[in-house]
Each structure stands twice: as structure tokens, then as C-alpha cells.
Design a protein around this motif. Structure first.
Motif, PDB file in Angstrom:
ATOM      1  N   THR A 147      11.439   0.173   1.223  1.00 21.51           N
ATOM      2  CA  THR A 147      10.267   0.850   1.764  1.00 21.51           C
ATOM      3  C   THR A 147       9.306   1.265   0.661  1.00 21.51           C
ATOM      4  O   THR A 147       8.083   1.229   0.846  1.00 21.51           O
TER       5      THR A 147
ATOM      6  N   TYR B  80       7.331  -1.788  -0.025  1.00 21.11           N
ATOM      7  CA  TYR B  80       6.484  -2.130   1.107  1.00 21.11           C
ATOM      8  C   TYR B  80       5.236  -1.251   1.157  1.00 21.11           C
ATOM      9  O   TYR B  80       4.125  -1.725   1.397  1.00 21.11           O
ATOM     10  N   LEU B  81       5.404   0.041   0.923  1.00 25.39           N
ATOM     11  CA  LEU B  81       4.293   0.983   1.031  1.00 25.39           C
ATOM     12  C   LEU B  81       3.256   0.801  -0.077  1.00 25.39           C
ATOM     13  O   LEU B  81       2.097   1.175   0.096  1.00 25.39           O
ATOM     14  N   THR B  82       3.668   0.250  -1.194  1.00 24.67           N
ATOM     15  CA  THR B  82       2.761   0.149  -2.347  1.00 24.67           C
ATOM     16  C   THR B  82       2.344  -1.283  -2.666  1.00 24.67           C
ATOM     17  O   THR B  82       1.546  -1.499  -3.579  1.00 24.67           O
ATOM     18  N   ALA B  83       2.848  -2.264  -1.929  1.00 23.96           N
ATOM     19  CA  ALA B  83       2.599  -3.671  -2.271  1.00 23.96           C
ATOM     20  C   ALA B  83       1.125  -4.044  -2.194  1.00 23.96           C
ATOM     21  O   ALA B  83       0.589  -4.692  -3.105  1.00 23.96           O
ATOM     22  N   ILE B  84       0.451  -3.668  -1.120  1.00 22.87           N
ATOM     23  CA  ILE B  84      -0.949  -4.088  -0.956  1.00 22.87           C
ATOM     24  C   ILE B  84      -1.860  -3.455  -2.015  1.00 22.87           C
ATOM     25  O   ILE B  84      -2.689  -4.155  -2.603  1.00 22.87           O
TER      26      ILE B  84
ATOM     27  N   ILE C  15       0.427  -9.503   0.804  1.00 25.37           N
ATOM     28  CA  ILE C  15       1.545  -9.690   1.733  1.00 25.37           C
ATOM     29  C   ILE C  15       2.325 -10.950   1.371  1.00 25.37           C
ATOM     30  O   ILE C  15       3.566 -10.953   1.384  1.00 25.37           O
TER      31      ILE C  15
ATOM     32  N   ALA D 296       4.397 -10.210  -1.684  1.00 26.84           N
ATOM     33  CA  ALA D 296       5.515  -9.322  -1.333  1.00 26.84           C
ATOM     34  C   ALA D 296       6.620 -10.106  -0.635  1.00 26.84           C
ATOM     35  O   ALA D 296       7.809  -9.923  -0.916  1.00 26.84           O
TER      36      ALA D 296
ATOM     37  N   GLY E  98       8.707  -5.484   7.021  1.00 28.30           N
ATOM     38  CA  GLY E  98       7.910  -5.248   5.823  1.00 28.30           C
ATOM     39  C   GLY E  98       6.428  -5.319   6.089  1.00 28.30           C
ATOM     40  O   GLY E  98       5.653  -4.508   5.566  1.00 28.30           O
TER      41      GLY E  98
ATOM     42  N   MET F 109       3.883  -2.345   5.280  1.00 26.46           N
ATOM     43  CA  MET F 109       2.816  -2.582   4.301  1.00 26.46           C
ATOM     44  C   MET F 109       1.453  -2.211   4.879  1.00 26.46           C
ATOM     45  O   MET F 109       0.608  -1.631   4.192  1.00 26.46           O
TER      46      MET F 109
ATOM     47  N   GLY G   5       1.171   1.550   4.881  1.00 27.58           N
ATOM     48  CA  GLY G   5       0.920   2.037   3.533  1.00 27.58           C
ATOM     49  C   GLY G   5      -0.518   1.823   3.109  1.00 27.58           C
ATOM     50  O   GLY G   5      -1.145   2.711   2.523  1.00 27.58           O
ATOM     51  N   GLU G   6      -1.079   0.665   3.419  1.00 28.40           N
ATOM     52  CA  GLU G   6      -2.472   0.363   3.077  1.00 28.40           C
ATOM     53  C   GLU G   6      -3.425   1.321   3.780  1.00 28.40           C
ATOM     54  O   GLU G   6      -4.357   1.857   3.172  1.00 28.40           O
TER      55      GLU G   6
END
Length: 227
Positions: A72, A75-79, A91, A94, A179, A183, A186-187
């Protein structure tokens, strides 16, 4: 002295977490005037994430979940880290890191660190299923929709000798969908707008209903454990 039961330990841990949250909330409320505005804190966090080198972040995404770091977090910081204004690219990167991590876990559990990982899994009282060509897809699906953490899921399937293609494509299908929703949440949270958040929350709701339905159906069938 009688040893506390598992249920008592869980209840005690839950009470402790609630107390810590309440104390933390009280401290934040008492110091609310000295804290920067929410938009400022969000902006600082977003600016920090954008300074993280993408290759380093990709490598961390590839390796750290295999060691138990929660997916997580990535996922929250990937974008914000990968995005550069292009969420679709973020995406895709990731999902690529996720696939490589699953491959890494499979190799570690099946071959490189097999004895060590098997000992860890059994020490945590997790059962290793006996997979056959007939029940394989059901077992992979059952493990992926179970509440077992992500890394042990990978190792359990590798130790159970799941075939490569079934392990990877079913795992990516389920984790990739989860995910994607996280994501997008998070974005939206980090950029301060609704954006994708309503779509993501709807997706999470649908996924939760589907996973719950699958879990109930699969629990009616027993799967032999590996001795």
C-alpha cells in the motif's frame, strides 16, 4: 502463569492501537494552531515525493515488498513519483515493478531461499497447500483473496509448487486491480482534488464485494495441506 490466548492478544493489541490513535489525535488537536495548513503539508509531501529518483524508487518497489514492506505504501505514492504528469505511465511502471516483485518472491521461495522461507512460513503457522493441476487455479485464487499479507501469499504459492503461468497471471489480475484503485486514491488525495477518488472508491467497493463472494465460495471447498 496462564499464557494469554490468541484472541486475548488480538483484543489487547486492538485496544492499544485505539489508545495510541486517541493520544496522537489529542496531541495534534492541542497543537493544531502550530501545524501548517493541510494544503501546505500535502504540497510539501508531494514536492518530496517528486524529488525521489525514479530508478531508486522502482528498485525499492521491486525488492522491499518481498521483505514484508506493505504494498500500500508504494501504491499510494507511485503516481506522484513515476507520474510526471502522466498517470498512465506511472500505473504501467508500478504494475511492471509488481510483476517483477512477484517473480522475485517466486524464485526466492521456490529455489534460492527455499528452506529458510519454508521455516518462516511454518513458524508463522501458515499452511502450505498441496497444489495439483486440478485445484491449482482455485488455490491461487483463494490465497490471493485471503487476508494473508502479500509477501507470505507469494511464498505460500511458491512453496506449494504453483505453476509459473497460473501463479503470475492470476496474481497480477487481482493485485493489479487492487493496486490501481489505491493508486488513484493516493493521486487524488495528494493533489487535493476529487479527481479519480470517487471512481477509485467505487472500484474498491466492487472489488471488496467480488473478493468476499469468491472467498465464501472457496471456503466451502477444502484444499489438502502439504506435509
Amino acid at each position: 502463569m496462564k499464557k494469554p490466548s490468541h484472541r486475548q492478544a488480538v483484543i489487547g493489541g486492538a485496544i492499544l492501537v485505539v489508545l495510541l490513535v486517541l493520544v496522537g489525535g489529542f496531541v495534534l488537536w492541542a497543537n493544531r494552531e502550530s501545524l501548517p495548513p493541510v494544503d501546505e503539508m500535502r504540497g510539501r509531501l508531494l514536492a518530496f515525493l517528486e524529488t525521489i529518483p525514479e530508478p531508486l524508487y522502482f528498485l525499492a518497489f521491486l525488492i522491499l515488498p518481498a521483505l514484508g514492506v506493505p504494498l500500500t505504501l508504494f501504491y499510494l505514492t507511485a503516481i506522484p513519483v513515476f507520474g510526471d504528469g502522466q498517470p498512465a505511465v506511472a500505473i504501467g511502471l508500478a504494475w511492471t515493478a509488481l510483476a517483477l516483485n512477484m517473480i522475485l518472491c517466486y524464485v526466492l521461495g521456490r529455489w534460492l531461499l527455499h528452506p529458510v522461507i519454508e521455516w518462516v512460513i511454518r513458524h508463522r503457522n501458515l499452511k502450505i497447500p498441496e497444489l495439483t493441476p486440478q485445484n491449482e487455479w482455485k488455490v491461487v485464487l483463494a490465497v490471493r483473496v485471503s487476508p494473508i499479507p502479500y509477501a507470505p501469499q507469494n511464498y505460500i504459492l511458491a512453496l506449494g509448487n504453483a505453476r509459473w503461468r497460473t501463479y503470475l497471471w492470476m496474481s497480477l489480475l487481482i493485485q493489479g486491480a487492487i493496486g490501481l484503485a489505491i493508486m488513484l486514491v493516493g493521486e487524488s488525495v495528494l493533489t487535493g482534488g476529487l479527481g479519480y477518488i470517487l471512481l477509485a472508491l467505487f472500484g474498491l467497493l466492487v472489488l471488496n464485494l467480488v473478493i468476499d463472494f469468491i472467498r465464501k465460495r472457496l471456503t466451502r471447498e477444502s484444499v489438502p495441506d502439504k506435509e
